[in-house]
Design a protein around this motif. Structure first.
Motif, PDB file in Angstrom:
ATOM      1  N   ARG A  35       0.838  -1.212   0.000  1.00 33.75           N
ATOM      2  CA  ARG A  35       0.000   0.000   0.000  1.00 33.75           C
ATOM      3  C   ARG A  35       0.871   1.259   0.000  1.00 33.75           C
ATOM      4  O   ARG A  35       0.565   2.230  -0.688  1.00 33.75           O
ATOM      5  CB  ARG A  35      -0.945   0.000   1.198  1.00 33.75           C
ATOM      6  CG  ARG A  35      -2.087  -0.992   1.049  1.00 33.75           C
ATOM      7  CD  ARG A  35      -3.137  -0.786   2.123  1.00 33.75           C
ATOM      8  NE  ARG A  35      -2.635  -0.973   3.459  1.00 33.75           N
ATOM      9  CZ  ARG A  35      -2.570  -2.141   4.096  1.00 33.75           C
ATOM     10  NH1 ARG A  35      -2.993  -3.230   3.498  1.00 33.75           N
ATOM     11  NH2 ARG A  35      -2.094  -2.218   5.320  1.00 33.75           N
ATOM     12  N   PHE A  36       1.960   1.234   0.758  1.00 32.17           N
ATOM     13  CA  PHE A  36       2.880   2.369   0.777  1.00 32.17           C
ATOM     14  C   PHE A  36       3.447   2.609  -0.621  1.00 32.17           C
ATOM     15  O   PHE A  36       3.415   3.739  -1.139  1.00 32.17           O
ATOM     16  CB  PHE A  36       4.013   2.107   1.781  1.00 32.17           C
ATOM     17  CG  PHE A  36       5.180   3.041   1.653  1.00 32.17           C
ATOM     18  CD1 PHE A  36       5.088   4.351   2.072  1.00 32.17           C
ATOM     19  CD2 PHE A  36       6.381   2.594   1.102  1.00 32.17           C
ATOM     20  CE1 PHE A  36       6.165   5.211   1.945  1.00 32.17           C
ATOM     21  CE2 PHE A  36       7.447   3.441   0.974  1.00 32.17           C
ATOM     22  CZ  PHE A  36       7.343   4.760   1.393  1.00 32.17           C
ATOM     23  N   GLN A  40       2.805   5.784  -3.310  1.00 29.33           N
ATOM     24  CA  GLN A  40       3.913   6.603  -3.788  1.00 29.33           C
ATOM     25  C   GLN A  40       4.037   6.574  -5.309  1.00 29.33           C
ATOM     26  O   GLN A  40       4.336   7.589  -5.923  1.00 29.33           O
ATOM     27  CB  GLN A  40       5.238   6.127  -3.175  1.00 29.33           C
ATOM     28  CG  GLN A  40       5.271   6.164  -1.673  1.00 29.33           C
ATOM     29  CD  GLN A  40       5.017   7.554  -1.114  1.00 29.33           C
ATOM     30  OE1 GLN A  40       5.519   8.541  -1.630  1.00 29.33           O
ATOM     31  NE2 GLN A  40       4.204   7.627  -0.074  1.00 29.33           N
ATOM     32  N   LEU A  41       3.821   5.416  -5.907  1.00 33.06           N
ATOM     33  CA  LEU A  41       4.071   5.250  -7.334  1.00 33.06           C
ATOM     34  C   LEU A  41       2.806   5.309  -8.183  1.00 33.06           C
ATOM     35  O   LEU A  41       2.882   5.598  -9.369  1.00 33.06           O
ATOM     36  CB  LEU A  41       4.789   3.922  -7.584  1.00 33.06           C
ATOM     37  CG  LEU A  41       6.155   3.790  -6.909  1.00 33.06           C
ATOM     38  CD1 LEU A  41       6.650   2.364  -6.983  1.00 33.06           C
ATOM     39  CD2 LEU A  41       7.143   4.752  -7.543  1.00 33.06           C
ATOM     40  N   ARG A  81      11.431   2.722   1.184  1.00 30.91           N
ATOM     41  CA  ARG A  81      11.602   4.108   0.726  1.00 30.91           C
ATOM     42  C   ARG A  81      12.674   4.181  -0.349  1.00 30.91           C
ATOM     43  O   ARG A  81      12.486   4.787  -1.395  1.00 30.91           O
ATOM     44  CB  ARG A  81      11.964   5.013   1.899  1.00 30.91           C
ATOM     45  CG  ARG A  81      12.088   6.478   1.503  1.00 30.91           C
ATOM     46  CD  ARG A  81      12.740   7.276   2.548  1.00 30.91           C
ATOM     47  NE  ARG A  81      14.085   6.716   2.704  1.00 30.91           N
ATOM     48  CZ  ARG A  81      14.929   7.035   3.638  1.00 30.91           C
ATOM     49  NH1 ARG A  81      14.610   7.898   4.541  1.00 30.91           N
ATOM     50  NH2 ARG A  81      16.125   6.495   3.709  1.00 30.91           N
ATOM     51  N   ASN A  82      13.794   3.503  -0.112  1.00 27.71           N
ATOM     52  CA  ASN A  82      14.863   3.506  -1.112  1.00 27.71           C
ATOM     53  C   ASN A  82      14.441   2.782  -2.385  1.00 27.71           C
ATOM     54  O   ASN A  82      14.772   3.230  -3.488  1.00 27.71           O
ATOM     55  CB  ASN A  82      16.120   2.861  -0.532  1.00 27.71           C
ATOM     56  CG  ASN A  82      16.735   3.703   0.559  1.00 27.71           C
ATOM     57  OD1 ASN A  82      16.553   4.918   0.593  1.00 27.71           O
ATOM     58  ND2 ASN A  82      17.430   3.064   1.475  1.00 27.71           N
ATOM     59  N   ALA A  83      13.706   1.699  -2.237  1.00 22.19           N
ATOM     60  CA  ALA A  83      13.244   0.960  -3.417  1.00 22.19           C
ATOM     61  C   ALA A  83      12.251   1.791  -4.225  1.00 22.19           C
ATOM     62  O   ALA A  83      12.270   1.760  -5.462  1.00 22.19           O
ATOM     63  CB  ALA A  83      12.618  -0.369  -2.994  1.00 22.19           C
ATOM     64  N   VAL A  84      11.397   2.541  -3.538  1.00 26.88           N
ATOM     65  CA  VAL A  84      10.446   3.413  -4.246  1.00 26.88           C
ATOM     66  C   VAL A  84      11.198   4.498  -5.001  1.00 26.88           C
ATOM     67  O   VAL A  84      10.880   4.803  -6.159  1.00 26.88           O
ATOM     68  CB  VAL A  84       9.422   4.018  -3.257  1.00 26.88           C
ATOM     69  CG1 VAL A  84       8.695   5.203  -3.868  1.00 26.88           C
ATOM     70  CG2 VAL A  84       8.434   2.957  -2.814  1.00 26.88           C
TER      71      VAL A  84
END
Length: 183
Positions: A35-36, A40-41, A81-84
């Motif tokens: 969901r996060f 974001q994307l 967060r880094n992967a996004v």
């Protein structure tokens, strides 16, 4: 059962290199991370890829996880967060045309990174304040509604909404200060 397995894995220091602990971590946090990433994307497929990448990175770097420094959830969110951000960068890469200056492309990538990071910070800070404060910030600042509109819908005077916004923004600033966010 899954929480017990995670706690057992953390206590044993297995650091997610145990397939059962990794599976338990996925069961406990996978949908939340999805969901996060989706928020974001804005893309289901990309969000699924990000979650897969998060657990792959967690498995590869399981030795760096220290439950005394941060909880498993916080550690996984940091990886997410880094992967996004990586996914947003990957998606922003366009073939270089002769007409587009390279500086514009670099600036575009940086803007996307900043936007993703800003959204993540605001979402985390909003989770830390009370539901009443969060609701008034969402209605007035994020949805752009006037205090009078919200007051009419909620059945309270407009001055009450303005007062709630004032204290909600103070709470949000405090939450961001605690997160180490500088203006």
């Amino acid at each position: 059962m899954r929480v017990r397995s995670i706690l057992r894995a953390q206590a044993a220091g297995s650091r997610l290199d145990d397939p059962q602990a990794l599976r338990a971590a996925y069961d406990a946090h996978g949908s939340e991370l999805y969901r996060f990433a989706r928020r974001q994307l804005g893309d289901d497929g990309a969000a699924q890829d990000v979650v897969q990448e998060v657990f792959l990175r967690a498995w590869r770097s399981s030795s760096s996880f220290d439950p005394e420094v941060a909880s498993l959830r916080v550690w996984l969110y940091a990886i997410a967060r880094n992967a996004v951000i990586d996914e947003a960068r990957r998606r922003s890469v366009r073939p270089i045309s002769a007409d587009t200056p390279i500086d514009d492309q670099v600036a575009s990538t940086l803007r996307i990174d900043d936007l993703v990071l800003d959204r993540w910070i605001v979402e985390e800070a909003l989770r830390k304040i009370s539901p009443e404060h969060r609701a008034v910030i969402v209605e007035v600042h994020l949805r752009g509604r006037s205090a009078s509109e919200v007051a009419g819908e909620w059945g309270v005077p407009p001055g009450t909404i303005r007062s709630r916004v004032f204290y909600a923004l103070k709470s949000l600033k405090l939450a961001m200060d605690e997160m180490g966010v500088e203006p």
